[in-house]
Design a protein around this motif. Structure first.
Motif, PDB file in Angstrom:
ATOM      1  N   VAL A   1      -2.723  -3.834  -6.602  1.00  0.00           N
ATOM      2  CA  VAL A   1      -3.681  -2.741  -6.511  1.00  0.00           C
ATOM      3  C   VAL A   1      -5.063  -3.183  -6.983  1.00  0.00           C
ATOM      4  O   VAL A   1      -6.087  -2.811  -6.409  1.00  0.00           O
ATOM      5  CB  VAL A   1      -3.175  -1.521  -7.320  1.00  0.00           C
ATOM      6  CG1 VAL A   1      -4.219  -0.418  -7.361  1.00  0.00           C
ATOM      7  CG2 VAL A   1      -1.888  -0.988  -6.728  1.00  0.00           C
ATOM      8  N   ARG A   2      -5.095  -3.989  -8.019  1.00  0.00           N
ATOM      9  CA  ARG A   2      -6.379  -4.451  -8.570  1.00  0.00           C
ATOM     10  C   ARG A   2      -7.174  -5.251  -7.534  1.00  0.00           C
ATOM     11  O   ARG A   2      -8.384  -5.109  -7.417  1.00  0.00           O
ATOM     12  CB  ARG A   2      -6.123  -5.297  -9.815  1.00  0.00           C
ATOM     13  CG  ARG A   2      -7.364  -5.810 -10.455  1.00  0.00           C
ATOM     14  CD  ARG A   2      -8.127  -4.684 -11.107  1.00  0.00           C
ATOM     15  NE  ARG A   2      -9.350  -5.226 -11.674  1.00  0.00           N
ATOM     16  CZ  ARG A   2     -10.504  -4.625 -11.648  1.00  0.00           C
ATOM     17  NH1 ARG A   2     -10.611  -3.434 -11.106  1.00  0.00           N
ATOM     18  NH2 ARG A   2     -11.561  -5.174 -12.180  1.00  0.00           N
TER      19      ARG A   2
ATOM     20  N   LYS B   1      -5.347   6.721  -5.806  1.00  0.00           N
ATOM     21  CA  LYS B   1      -4.224   5.892  -6.256  1.00  0.00           C
ATOM     22  C   LYS B   1      -3.116   5.815  -5.215  1.00  0.00           C
ATOM     23  O   LYS B   1      -2.550   4.753  -4.970  1.00  0.00           O
ATOM     24  CB  LYS B   1      -3.643   6.443  -7.557  1.00  0.00           C
ATOM     25  CG  LYS B   1      -4.442   6.129  -8.766  1.00  0.00           C
ATOM     26  CD  LYS B   1      -3.720   6.602 -10.007  1.00  0.00           C
ATOM     27  CE  LYS B   1      -4.503   6.229 -11.247  1.00  0.00           C
ATOM     28  NZ  LYS B   1      -3.799   6.642 -12.468  1.00  0.00           N
ATOM     29  N   LYS B   2      -2.831   6.943  -4.585  1.00  0.00           N
ATOM     30  CA  LYS B   2      -1.744   6.983  -3.595  1.00  0.00           C
ATOM     31  C   LYS B   2      -2.049   6.050  -2.412  1.00  0.00           C
ATOM     32  O   LYS B   2      -1.198   5.289  -1.970  1.00  0.00           O
ATOM     33  CB  LYS B   2      -1.555   8.421  -3.125  1.00  0.00           C
ATOM     34  CG  LYS B   2      -0.376   8.625  -2.222  1.00  0.00           C
ATOM     35  CD  LYS B   2      -0.233  10.100  -1.882  1.00  0.00           C
ATOM     36  CE  LYS B   2       0.943  10.315  -0.950  1.00  0.00           C
ATOM     37  NZ  LYS B   2       1.095  11.714  -0.563  1.00  0.00           N
ATOM     38  N   ARG B   3      -3.282   6.123  -1.925  1.00  0.00           N
ATOM     39  CA  ARG B   3      -3.672   5.269  -0.800  1.00  0.00           C
ATOM     40  C   ARG B   3      -3.681   3.794  -1.219  1.00  0.00           C
ATOM     41  O   ARG B   3      -3.288   2.916  -0.465  1.00  0.00           O
ATOM     42  CB  ARG B   3      -5.035   5.680  -0.260  1.00  0.00           C
ATOM     43  CG  ARG B   3      -5.369   4.975   1.054  1.00  0.00           C
ATOM     44  CD  ARG B   3      -6.596   5.545   1.701  1.00  0.00           C
ATOM     45  NE  ARG B   3      -6.587   6.979   1.886  1.00  0.00           N
ATOM     46  CZ  ARG B   3      -6.015   7.615   2.915  1.00  0.00           C
ATOM     47  NH1 ARG B   3      -5.395   6.938   3.837  1.00  0.00           N
ATOM     48  NH2 ARG B   3      -6.094   8.925   3.006  1.00  0.00           N
ATOM     49  N   LEU B   4      -4.147   3.511  -2.445  1.00  0.00           N
ATOM     50  CA  LEU B   4      -4.156   2.133  -2.939  1.00  0.00           C
ATOM     51  C   LEU B   4      -2.747   1.564  -3.014  1.00  0.00           C
ATOM     52  O   LEU B   4      -2.511   0.408  -2.650  1.00  0.00           O
ATOM     53  CB  LEU B   4      -4.816   2.059  -4.320  1.00  0.00           C
ATOM     54  CG  LEU B   4      -6.338   2.213  -4.359  1.00  0.00           C
ATOM     55  CD1 LEU B   4      -6.815   2.325  -5.792  1.00  0.00           C
ATOM     56  CD2 LEU B   4      -7.016   1.063  -3.658  1.00  0.00           C
ATOM     57  N   GLU B   5      -1.806   2.370  -3.486  1.00  0.00           N
ATOM     58  CA  GLU B   5      -0.418   1.905  -3.577  1.00  0.00           C
ATOM     59  C   GLU B   5       0.170   1.657  -2.192  1.00  0.00           C
ATOM     60  O   GLU B   5       0.884   0.676  -1.964  1.00  0.00           O
ATOM     61  CB  GLU B   5       0.419   2.909  -4.348  1.00  0.00           C
ATOM     62  CG  GLU B   5       0.081   2.950  -5.821  1.00  0.00           C
ATOM     63  CD  GLU B   5       0.759   4.088  -6.557  1.00  0.00           C
ATOM     64  OE1 GLU B   5       1.533   4.839  -5.925  1.00  0.00           O
ATOM     65  OE2 GLU B   5       0.495   4.225  -7.758  1.00  0.00           O
TER      66      GLU B   5
END
Length: 147
Positions: free
Chosen positions: A119-120, A105-109
Protein backbone atom coordinates in the motif's frame (compact mmCIF):
# COMPACT_ATOMS: atom_id res chain seq x y z
CA UNK A 1 -18.39 30.00 -51.60
CA UNK A 2 -16.66 33.29 -50.77
CA UNK A 3 -19.98 35.14 -50.74
CA UNK A 4 -21.38 32.65 -48.22
CA UNK A 5 -18.38 33.17 -45.93
CA UNK A 6 -18.65 36.95 -46.32
CA UNK A 7 -22.37 36.75 -45.54
CA UNK A 8 -21.72 34.67 -42.43
CA UNK A 9 -19.00 37.10 -41.33
CA UNK A 10 -21.27 40.11 -41.81
CA UNK A 11 -24.02 38.32 -39.88
CA UNK A 12 -21.59 37.63 -37.03
CA UNK A 13 -20.33 41.23 -37.11
CA UNK A 14 -23.92 42.54 -37.04
CA UNK A 15 -24.76 40.32 -34.07
CA UNK A 16 -21.61 41.36 -32.21
CA UNK A 17 -22.31 45.09 -32.59
CA UNK A 18 -26.05 44.87 -31.96
CA UNK A 19 -27.27 48.13 -30.38
CA UNK A 20 -29.60 46.31 -27.99
CA UNK A 21 -26.62 44.48 -26.51
CA UNK A 22 -24.20 47.39 -26.06
CA UNK A 23 -26.38 50.49 -25.67
CA UNK A 24 -29.33 51.54 -23.50
CA UNK A 25 -32.80 51.94 -24.96
CA UNK A 26 -33.42 54.84 -27.35
CA UNK A 27 -29.68 55.20 -28.08
CA UNK A 28 -28.07 54.17 -31.34
CA UNK A 29 -24.55 54.11 -32.73
CA UNK A 30 -25.37 57.22 -34.73
CA UNK A 31 -26.02 59.11 -31.47
CA UNK A 32 -22.47 58.35 -30.40
CA UNK A 33 -20.79 59.73 -33.51
CA UNK A 34 -19.89 62.80 -31.50
CA UNK A 35 -21.49 66.12 -30.75
CA UNK A 36 -20.53 69.25 -32.64
CA UNK A 37 -18.97 70.96 -29.63
CA UNK A 38 -15.69 69.05 -29.93
CA UNK A 39 -16.29 66.28 -27.43
CA UNK A 40 -16.02 62.74 -28.69
CA UNK A 41 -17.26 59.41 -27.47
CA UNK A 42 -15.48 56.08 -27.67
CA UNK A 43 -16.47 54.15 -30.75
CA UNK A 44 -16.94 50.47 -31.38
CA UNK A 45 -13.75 50.32 -33.42
CA UNK A 46 -11.76 51.44 -30.37
CA UNK A 47 -12.38 48.04 -28.77
CA UNK A 48 -10.25 46.49 -31.52
CA UNK A 49 -7.19 48.38 -30.24
CA UNK A 50 -7.21 46.11 -27.17
CA UNK A 51 -5.97 43.07 -29.10
CA UNK A 52 -2.59 44.51 -30.21
CA UNK A 53 -2.13 45.93 -26.71
CA UNK A 54 -2.78 42.54 -25.12
CA UNK A 55 -0.40 40.85 -27.56
CA UNK A 56 2.28 43.43 -26.70
CA UNK A 57 1.88 42.87 -22.97
CA UNK A 58 2.05 39.10 -23.47
CA UNK A 59 5.23 39.50 -25.54
CA UNK A 60 6.84 41.70 -22.86
CA UNK A 61 5.94 39.09 -20.22
CA UNK A 62 7.47 36.32 -22.31
CA UNK A 63 10.69 38.30 -22.79
CA UNK A 64 10.85 39.15 -19.10
CA UNK A 65 10.41 35.52 -18.01
CA UNK A 66 12.94 34.22 -20.49
CA UNK A 67 15.70 36.83 -20.28
CA UNK A 68 15.40 38.34 -16.78
CA UNK A 69 13.51 36.10 -14.35
CA UNK A 70 14.99 32.74 -15.40
CA UNK A 71 18.66 33.85 -15.31
CA UNK A 72 18.04 35.48 -11.90
CA UNK A 73 16.48 32.27 -10.58
CA UNK A 74 19.33 30.13 -11.86
CA UNK A 75 21.84 32.59 -10.39
CA UNK A 76 20.35 32.34 -6.89
CA UNK A 77 20.25 28.54 -7.08
CA UNK A 78 16.71 27.59 -8.02
CA UNK A 79 16.94 24.35 -9.98
CA UNK A 80 15.44 23.84 -13.41
CA UNK A 81 14.26 20.30 -12.65
CA UNK A 82 10.71 19.11 -12.37
CA UNK A 83 9.28 16.81 -9.72
CA UNK A 84 10.15 13.14 -9.39
CA UNK A 85 8.51 11.16 -12.18
CA UNK A 86 6.18 8.31 -11.21
CA UNK A 87 7.06 5.05 -12.92
CA UNK A 88 4.65 4.23 -15.75
CA UNK A 89 1.75 1.99 -14.73
CA UNK A 90 -1.35 1.74 -16.90
CA UNK A 91 -3.70 0.55 -14.14
CA UNK A 92 -2.74 3.25 -11.65
CA UNK A 93 -2.78 5.89 -14.38
CA UNK A 94 -6.31 4.88 -15.36
CA UNK A 95 -7.47 5.13 -11.73
CA UNK A 96 -5.70 8.48 -11.36
CA UNK A 97 -7.27 10.01 -14.48
CA UNK A 98 -10.76 8.56 -14.44
CA UNK A 99 -11.60 7.84 -10.79
CA UNK A 100 -9.63 9.74 -8.17
CA UNK A 101 -6.33 11.44 -7.49
CA UNK A 102 -6.68 10.70 -3.76
CA UNK A 103 -7.66 7.03 -3.31
CA UNK A 104 -9.12 5.87 0.00
CA UNK A 105 -7.90 2.89 2.05
CA UNK A 106 -10.32 0.44 0.44
CA UNK A 107 -9.24 1.37 -3.09
CA UNK A 108 -5.55 1.28 -2.08
CA UNK A 109 -5.95 -2.24 -0.69
CA UNK A 110 -7.73 -3.37 -3.87
CA UNK A 111 -4.98 -1.91 -6.06
CA UNK A 112 -2.37 -3.50 -3.79
CA UNK A 113 -3.85 -6.96 -4.35
CA UNK A 114 -4.31 -6.34 -8.08
CA UNK A 115 -0.74 -5.14 -8.68
CA UNK A 116 0.99 -7.17 -5.94
CA UNK A 117 2.48 -3.95 -4.53
CA UNK A 118 2.35 -2.84 -0.93
CA UNK A 119 0.00 0.00 0.00
CA UNK A 120 2.84 2.39 0.82
CA UNK A 121 4.31 2.04 -2.67
CA UNK A 122 0.92 2.82 -4.24
CA UNK A 123 0.50 5.87 -1.99
CA UNK A 124 3.93 7.09 -3.09
CA UNK A 125 3.03 6.53 -6.74
CA UNK A 126 -0.11 8.67 -6.38
CA UNK A 127 1.85 11.40 -4.58
CA UNK A 128 4.53 11.44 -7.29
CA UNK A 129 1.87 11.47 -10.00
CA UNK A 130 0.01 14.41 -8.40
CA UNK A 131 3.29 16.30 -8.14
CA UNK A 132 3.98 15.75 -11.85
CA UNK A 133 0.99 17.99 -12.63
CA UNK A 134 2.41 20.85 -10.56
CA UNK A 135 4.71 23.37 -12.22
CA UNK A 136 8.39 23.24 -11.23
CA UNK A 137 9.80 25.72 -8.73
CA UNK A 138 11.61 27.65 -11.46
CA UNK A 139 8.36 28.25 -13.36
CA UNK A 140 6.57 29.40 -10.21
CA UNK A 141 9.47 31.73 -9.40
CA UNK A 142 9.47 33.28 -12.88
CA UNK A 143 5.70 33.83 -12.76
CA UNK A 144 5.83 35.38 -9.31
CA UNK A 145 8.56 37.79 -10.39
CA UNK A 146 6.27 39.49 -12.94
CA UNK A 147 6.64 43.27 -13.09
Amino acid sequence: MATAAAGALSLLWGWLWNERFWLPQNVSWADLEGPADGYGYPRGQHILSVFPLAAGIFFVRLLFERFIAKPCALHIGIEDSGPYQAQPNAILEKVFISITKYPDKKRLEGLSKQLDWNVRKIQCWFRYRRNQDKPPTLTKFCESMEP
